[in-house]
Design a protein around this motif. Structure first.
Motif, PDB file in Angstrom:
ATOM      1  N   SER A  75     -11.487 -12.566  40.027  1.00 22.92           N
ATOM      2  CA  SER A  75     -11.095 -13.136  41.264  1.00 22.92           C
ATOM      3  C   SER A  75     -10.809 -12.137  42.562  1.00 22.92           C
ATOM      4  O   SER A  75     -10.481 -12.512  43.795  1.00 22.92           O
ATOM      5  CB  SER A  75     -10.241 -14.278  41.288  1.00 22.92           C
ATOM      6  OG  SER A  75      -9.001 -13.721  40.790  1.00 22.92           O
ATOM      7  N   LYS A  76     -10.306 -10.874  42.387  1.00 25.24           N
ATOM      8  CA  LYS A  76      -9.856  -9.685  43.027  1.00 25.24           C
ATOM      9  C   LYS A  76      -8.465 -10.418  43.589  1.00 25.24           C
ATOM     10  O   LYS A  76      -7.994  -9.932  44.490  1.00 25.24           O
ATOM     11  CB  LYS A  76     -10.697  -9.657  44.105  1.00 25.24           C
ATOM     12  CG  LYS A  76     -12.259  -9.410  43.835  1.00 25.24           C
ATOM     13  CD  LYS A  76     -12.176  -8.015  42.946  1.00 25.24           C
ATOM     14  CE  LYS A  76     -13.860  -7.789  42.714  1.00 25.24           C
ATOM     15  NZ  LYS A  76     -13.868  -6.774  41.807  1.00 25.24           N
ATOM     16  N   GLY A 121      -1.212  -3.326  39.557  1.00 23.59           N
ATOM     17  CA  GLY A 121      -0.272  -3.481  38.309  1.00 23.59           C
ATOM     18  C   GLY A 121      -0.454  -4.438  37.223  1.00 23.59           C
ATOM     19  O   GLY A 121      -0.315  -4.231  36.150  1.00 23.59           O
ATOM     20  N   PHE A 122      -1.048  -5.818  37.783  1.00 25.72           N
ATOM     21  CA  PHE A 122      -1.431  -6.568  36.673  1.00 25.72           C
ATOM     22  C   PHE A 122      -2.722  -6.266  35.728  1.00 25.72           C
ATOM     23  O   PHE A 122      -2.393  -6.556  34.715  1.00 25.72           O
ATOM     24  CB  PHE A 122      -1.690  -7.819  37.443  1.00 25.72           C
ATOM     25  CG  PHE A 122      -2.264  -9.123  36.535  1.00 25.72           C
ATOM     26  CD1 PHE A 122      -1.273 -10.096  36.063  1.00 25.72           C
ATOM     27  CD2 PHE A 122      -3.713  -9.328  36.281  1.00 25.72           C
ATOM     28  CE1 PHE A 122      -1.879 -11.090  35.238  1.00 25.72           C
ATOM     29  CE2 PHE A 122      -3.977 -10.317  35.643  1.00 25.72           C
ATOM     30  CZ  PHE A 122      -2.945 -11.260  35.170  1.00 25.72           C
ATOM     31  N   ALA A 123      -3.716  -5.592  36.423  1.00 25.23           N
ATOM     32  CA  ALA A 123      -4.446  -5.229  35.787  1.00 25.23           C
ATOM     33  C   ALA A 123      -4.104  -4.131  34.834  1.00 25.23           C
ATOM     34  O   ALA A 123      -4.586  -4.126  33.481  1.00 25.23           O
ATOM     35  CB  ALA A 123      -5.717  -4.518  36.671  1.00 25.23           C
ATOM     36  N   ILE A 132      -3.978 -16.559  34.745  1.00 19.32           N
ATOM     37  CA  ILE A 132      -4.885 -16.016  35.328  1.00 19.32           C
ATOM     38  C   ILE A 132      -6.028 -16.502  36.444  1.00 19.32           C
ATOM     39  O   ILE A 132      -6.408 -17.835  35.795  1.00 19.32           O
ATOM     40  CB  ILE A 132      -5.865 -15.202  34.306  1.00 19.32           C
ATOM     41  CG1 ILE A 132      -4.957 -14.171  33.416  1.00 19.32           C
ATOM     42  CG2 ILE A 132      -7.171 -14.407  35.084  1.00 19.32           C
ATOM     43  CD1 ILE A 132      -5.903 -13.311  32.416  1.00 19.32           C
ATOM     44  N   THR A 133      -6.157 -16.343  37.541  1.00 15.58           N
ATOM     45  CA  THR A 133      -7.356 -16.839  38.442  1.00 15.58           C
ATOM     46  C   THR A 133      -8.579 -16.302  38.260  1.00 15.58           C
ATOM     47  O   THR A 133      -8.529 -14.948  38.411  1.00 15.58           O
ATOM     48  CB  THR A 133      -6.807 -16.814  39.792  1.00 15.58           C
ATOM     49  OG1 THR A 133      -5.121 -17.217  39.791  1.00 15.58           O
ATOM     50  CG2 THR A 133      -7.549 -17.519  40.791  1.00 15.58           C
ATOM     51  N   TYR A 134      -9.723 -17.058  37.786  1.00 15.58           N
ATOM     52  CA  TYR A 134     -10.940 -16.726  37.588  1.00 15.58           C
ATOM     53  C   TYR A 134     -11.849 -17.146  38.574  1.00 15.58           C
ATOM     54  O   TYR A 134     -11.661 -18.146  39.401  1.00 15.58           O
ATOM     55  CB  TYR A 134     -11.374 -17.144  36.207  1.00 15.58           C
ATOM     56  CG  TYR A 134     -10.789 -16.508  35.303  1.00 15.58           C
ATOM     57  CD1 TYR A 134     -11.190 -15.116  34.738  1.00 15.58           C
ATOM     58  CD2 TYR A 134     -10.061 -17.323  34.184  1.00 15.58           C
ATOM     59  CE1 TYR A 134     -10.621 -14.594  33.625  1.00 15.58           C
ATOM     60  CE2 TYR A 134      -9.509 -16.437  33.170  1.00 15.58           C
ATOM     61  CZ  TYR A 134      -9.778 -15.083  32.695  1.00 15.58           C
ATOM     62  OH  TYR A 134      -9.330 -14.701  31.753  1.00 15.58           O
ATOM     63  N   SER A 169     -16.055 -20.444  43.593  1.00 11.67           N
ATOM     64  CA  SER A 169     -14.655 -21.139  43.734  1.00 11.67           C
ATOM     65  C   SER A 169     -13.755 -20.443  42.730  1.00 11.67           C
ATOM     66  O   SER A 169     -14.309 -19.872  41.691  1.00 11.67           O
ATOM     67  CB  SER A 169     -14.831 -22.569  43.494  1.00 11.67           C
ATOM     68  OG  SER A 169     -15.650 -23.021  42.324  1.00 11.67           O
ATOM     69  N   LEU A 170     -12.275 -20.680  42.813  1.00 12.11           N
ATOM     70  CA  LEU A 170     -11.279 -20.180  41.774  1.00 12.11           C
ATOM     71  C   LEU A 170     -10.760 -21.137  40.963  1.00 12.11           C
ATOM     72  O   LEU A 170     -10.617 -22.237  41.365  1.00 12.11           O
ATOM     73  CB  LEU A 170     -10.239 -19.428  42.815  1.00 12.11           C
ATOM     74  CG  LEU A 170     -10.711 -18.415  43.768  1.00 12.11           C
ATOM     75  CD1 LEU A 170      -9.445 -17.976  44.410  1.00 12.11           C
ATOM     76  CD2 LEU A 170     -11.212 -17.173  43.099  1.00 12.11           C
ATOM     77  N   VAL A 171     -10.596 -20.771  39.548  1.00 11.97           N
ATOM     78  CA  VAL A 171     -10.082 -21.671  38.637  1.00 11.97           C
ATOM     79  C   VAL A 171      -8.781 -21.065  38.039  1.00 11.97           C
ATOM     80  O   VAL A 171      -8.902 -19.504  37.755  1.00 11.97           O
ATOM     81  CB  VAL A 171     -11.057 -21.687  37.468  1.00 11.97           C
ATOM     82  CG1 VAL A 171     -10.585 -22.579  36.408  1.00 11.97           C
ATOM     83  CG2 VAL A 171     -12.364 -22.666  37.999  1.00 11.97           C
ATOM     84  N   ASP A 172      -7.809 -21.680  37.992  1.00  6.18           N
ATOM     85  CA  ASP A 172      -6.502 -21.310  37.511  1.00  6.18           C
ATOM     86  C   ASP A 172      -6.515 -21.715  35.933  1.00  6.18           C
ATOM     87  O   ASP A 172      -6.706 -22.721  35.933  1.00  6.18           O
ATOM     88  CB  ASP A 172      -5.210 -21.915  38.083  1.00  6.18           C
ATOM     89  CG  ASP A 172      -5.264 -21.192  39.735  1.00  6.18           C
ATOM     90  OD1 ASP A 172      -5.290 -20.022  39.707  1.00  6.18           O
ATOM     91  OD2 ASP A 172      -4.846 -21.911  40.526  1.00  6.18           O
ATOM     92  N   ALA A 173      -6.195 -20.702  35.042  1.00  3.28           N
ATOM     93  CA  ALA A 173      -6.099 -21.028  33.794  1.00  3.28           C
ATOM     94  C   ALA A 173      -4.815 -20.372  32.989  1.00  3.28           C
ATOM     95  O   ALA A 173      -4.504 -19.118  33.469  1.00  3.28           O
ATOM     96  CB  ALA A 173      -7.320 -20.579  32.881  1.00  3.28           C
TER      97      ALA A 173
END
Length: 848
Positions: free
Chosen positions: A349-350, A355-357, A374-376, A382-386
């Motif tokens: 999702s950029k 640092g997270f990566a 993580i947000t995909y 669109s974005l999905v939070d999981a």
């Protein structure tokens, strides 16, 4: 046909052994077959008691003694088709079928024993039994560690072999590293401490393990005592009565994975006649390992597919997608065909930081589980939070896949519970983990600071727990860890905290103590409970403990500081011995801090080239320089650090090899420089640590460098200390023999300060004996020391070993040592340690 007629028929047999005894079991006749069976000459057996050649329990021997009495009194009765174990001359045990009768021999009532060798029958029966037991094990066992240990146990405890071990080959050192073993404690320790290699250029690299490694086939030796290849292990084989050995290579995916080593106390147990049965054992074990691996992969897939999470994505170790479930297709809008083979970044999702990566990839590459929201980005943008858990899946210790499972964090509370368990708890014991323990301690400290409460952090460590895993198996070890956790919880108040900090280390947070001294009562009661025997299956196992304690607020005001200081106190407890308790003290912290700083400074010293080589000459009785010892000095700033302050720490680290290489190179450069100056060089000795001595390419490193510089081999002498001989005498002996063939000499340093000093001299090919300075200092005034020194010099002369007296500081010491016949002398009377340039000046004159 009566018994006398039967005897006359059998005594000339070529396959049946016949022996006759009379009163008190005295042997009066033995045919050639019986003599050959036991390996004795006729004159060695005649007149001896037959029971001296029979193996069995005290009860069995007592029964046989009673039978001898009855027969030699003339009582006639049969004793047929019984199996007896005979003791051969070479120490081996020979199974035989026995038929015994009463006859008249030379007009006296006598016993005749007819023996038929059962070695081959026993060997065949043992191998078929082994196959049966292993096949049963394969059906029920699904854990590799338990399987391989159980195979060793079966081969020793049920089949009857003397020892069975399964090990791997270290491709760097080429040594056989035992991972699983079964044998008596004495034989087990002997095997674990014996060097076995697959490097055929080494004397300890010529056995069946090496043959199995190089050929990939079962390697057999039916009788080791008659095989010259086993000279290195001759003493060990004789001591432990080993006669027949074999090694079986175990492969996985056509690549050598393990080697199974078997030893028997009987000859001809392993022969080419039964090679097919040994190969069948090989195939069965390989099949079992492959079965376990396949089942593990199947479980991984089943686990991934049945998690109940919204999506499942599996990637290879390069993060390329190899599988997605239907839920993933539904959530992301991609079909499986669009995802398989793509890099997982297709979902990026950029929105996450660099640092997270780094944290994600770093955690996974270390083989650890990663969990985080993580947000995909899905197909429509669109974005999905999981909430996601990514687990590295390993095969044989190597990461092959990553399994990512997750779901919408707004829909199910169950995921939070699962994540909480993964993040905060140890799945074996159910205790909280290290991270959660630190958080609990911090919460207590916040409250305790306000309410002026005293507390304690306690670290508990079972002593040598890995030995329990090794001796009883990992399953037994896990049962004991669970029981330790249970006992800790039982002996604490409900509001105290228990955690599993590491694999075999536990942590306690003891809250609300009335005073500091109360902790001793709590921990003493805890230790009494922990020391009670543990039950694992049928085994009753004793476990010892060490305990380290730090106190709040006395020893620290944060969780991490208190835990660090409790670990420091644990080190103090370990020094005291088993079932000891250590308290943190400032002096202990200072000592540990000093040691840590010193190690850091040593690393810097290497990079800053702060080490220097000094040379201390030694002379003959005419004060003529005949050699020099290279000595290491460390100059940091304007300060010279004494060797005793840093060399012991160097020897405990990998830095010692690098430093000794530097000293060796400096010596060779100095010899080259002396030769260029037209000065006749003398031999120079280098002190070698135990780590360097065990370096597998030591000989190649020394010889190749000297050949490159065209330096004569006899100009280098290696000094070793006695403790190296105690740890592994045979290995050190082989190193000395190998290097002396290259004309490199050896000196035994600090002679007289170690263990069993004189016992080594007759077996070692050493050139010099260095008499320790403690003797030299006392020889003038102490008659006993003077006598010991004189005797040592005399003994060395008889063994053709030169003696060097260390630390000669007075003329009186010099004259006394000369009168004893000492060959060489070293000390401040002649010269202190000097730099290379000064040594060159001294060598021009030679006299000191």
């Amino acid at each position: 046909m009566n018994n006398e007629e039967l005897f006359n028929v059998l005594k000339n047999s070529s396959v049946v052994g016949v022996v006759i005894y009379q009163e008190k079991g005295r042997i009066v006749y033995a045919n050639d077959v019986f003599l050959k069976l036991l390996g004795y000459g006729k004159e060695e057996l005649l007149g001896e008691n037959i029971l001296d050649f029979v193996s069995g329990s005290d009860e069995f021997i007592s029964e046989q003694r009673e039978i001898i009495k009855r027969r030699t009194k003339g009582e006639r009765f049969p004793y047929e088709d019984e199996t007896h174990l005979f003791k051969a001359k070479n120490g081996s045990i020979i199974p035989a079928s026995v038929f015994a009768y009463t006859i008249n021999y030379n007009n006296k009532p006598s016993g005749v024993v007819i023996a038929i060798d059962k070695t081959k029958e026993e060997s065949s029966k043992n191998l078929f039994f082994a196959l049966s037991q292993i096949n049963q094990l394969i059906v029920r066992e699904d854990n590799k560690n338990r399987l391989l240990q159980a195979i060793c146990d079966i081969l020793v405890e049920k089949v009857g072999y003397l020892a069975a071990s399964i090990g791997t080959i270290d491709e760097i050192t080429k040594l056989y590293n035992i991972q699983y073993i079964s044998a008596s404690e004495e034989v087990k320790q002997a095997l674990l401490n014996t060097a076995i290699s697959v490097d055929e250029s080494k004397p300890y690299g010529k056995g069946t393990v090496s043959a199995a490694y190089h050929t990939g086939k079962v390697a057999i030796v039916s009788e080791v005592t008659s095989n010259n290849r086993f000279g290195y292990w001759k003493d060990a084989y004789t001591k432990h009565n080993v006669h027949s050995v074999c090694s079986i290579p175990i492969k996985k995916r056509n690549k050598l994975s393990y080697i199974l080593y078997l030893a028997s106390d009987s000859p001809n147990i392993f022969t080419d006649l039964y090679r097919h049965l040994l190969e069948e054992i090989q195939s069965d074990i390989e099949f079992a390992l492959e079965k376990i691996e396949k089942e593990k992969y199947s479980k991984m897939m089943i686990t991934a597919l049945n998690t109940g999470f919204d999506f499942v994505v599996i990637t290879d170790n390069n993060f390329n997608i190899v599988y997605v479930n239907k839920a993933t297709e539904k959530i992301t809008g991609y079909s499986s065909d669009e995802l398989i083979g793509k890099h997982h970044s297709i979902f990026s999702s950029k929105t996450h930081s660099i640092g997270f990566a780094r944290q994600l990839y770093g955690t996974l590459k270390r083989g650890e589980t990663f969990y985080s929201p993580i947000t995909y980005k899905i197909k429509d943008g669109s974005l999905v939070d999981a909430k996601v858990i990514i687990v590295p899946f390993k095969l044989e210790g190597k990461i092959e896949y990553y399994i990512a499972v997750g779901e919408d964090i707004t829909e199910k509370e169950e995921l939070y519970e699962q994540l909480d368990a993964l993040i905060n708890y140890d799945n074996l014991t159910g205790l909280i983990n290290r991270a959660s323990f630190i958080r609990s301690t911090e919460r207590f400290i916040k409250r305790a600071g306000i309410e002026n409460i005293v507390g304690a952090v306690v670290v508990i460590n079972p002593v040598n727990f890995k030995n329990i895993n090794h001796a009883f198996g990992f399953e037994a070890g896990n049962l004991i860890l669970k029981e330790i956790a249970a006992r800790l919880k039982e002996n604490l108040r409900k509001y105290d905290v228990v955690a599993r900090l590491e694999s075999d280390k536990f942590g306690l947070l003891i809250k609300e103590l009335k005073n500091e001294i109360d902790i001793t009562v709590v921990v003493a009661n805890m230790l009494n409970s922990l020391r009670k025997l543990y039950t694992a299956g049928k085994e009753r196992i004793s476990v010892a403990f060490n305990i380290g304690i730090s106190l709040y607020p006395k020893n620290g005001l944060s969780a991490s500081v208190l835990l660090d200081k409790a670990n420091t106190a644990l080190m103090d407890a370990k020094k005291k011995g088993e079932n000891s308790i250590g308290f943190f003290e400032k002096s202990l912290e200072d000592a540990v801090s000093k040691r840590v700083k010193l190690k850091t400074d040593l690393n810097l010293a290497i990079s800053n080239k702060e080490f220097m080589v000094y040379y201390q000459p030694y002379v003959d009785k005419n004060r003529q320089i005949v050699g020099a010892e290279a000595l290491l000095r460390w100059k940091t700033g304007d300060r010279i650090v004494l060797p005793l302050d840093f060399i012991p720490l160097l020897e405990q680290t990998d830095l010692i090899g690098e430093v000794e290489q530097y000293v060796f190179d400096a010596i060779l450069e100095e010899i080259c420089r002396i030769k260029k100056l037209g000065i006749n060089p003398v031999n120079i000795s280098i002190n070698l640590s135990e780590k360097s001595l065990y370096q597998p390419d030591l000989e190649e490193m020394i010889v190749s460098e000297m050949d490159r510089l065209n330096i004569e081999k006899n100009l280098i002498k290696i000094e070793i200390v006695e403790r190296m001989l105690v740890d592994n005498f045979n290995y050190v002996k082989s190193v000395i023999q190998s290097l002396r063939k290259q004309h490199i000499g050896f000196a035994l340093d600090d002679f007289g300060t170690g263990y069993s000093s004189l016992a080594y001299l007759s077996q070692l090919s050493i050139d010099y004996l260095k008499i320790d300075i403690s003797f030299i200092r006392a020889i003038v005034n102490d008659k006993r020391t003077r006598n010991i020194t004189e005797s040592t010099i005399s003994l060395a002369k008889k063994l053709n070993i030169k003696t060097v007296a260390e630390g000669v500081e007075t003329v009186e010491q010099f004259e006394l040592l000369k009168s004893f016949g000492c060959d060489y002398f070293q000390g401040y009377l002649f010269s202190k340690p000097v730099r290379a340039k000064k040594l060159e000046e001294l060598l021009k004159n030679r006299l000191l």
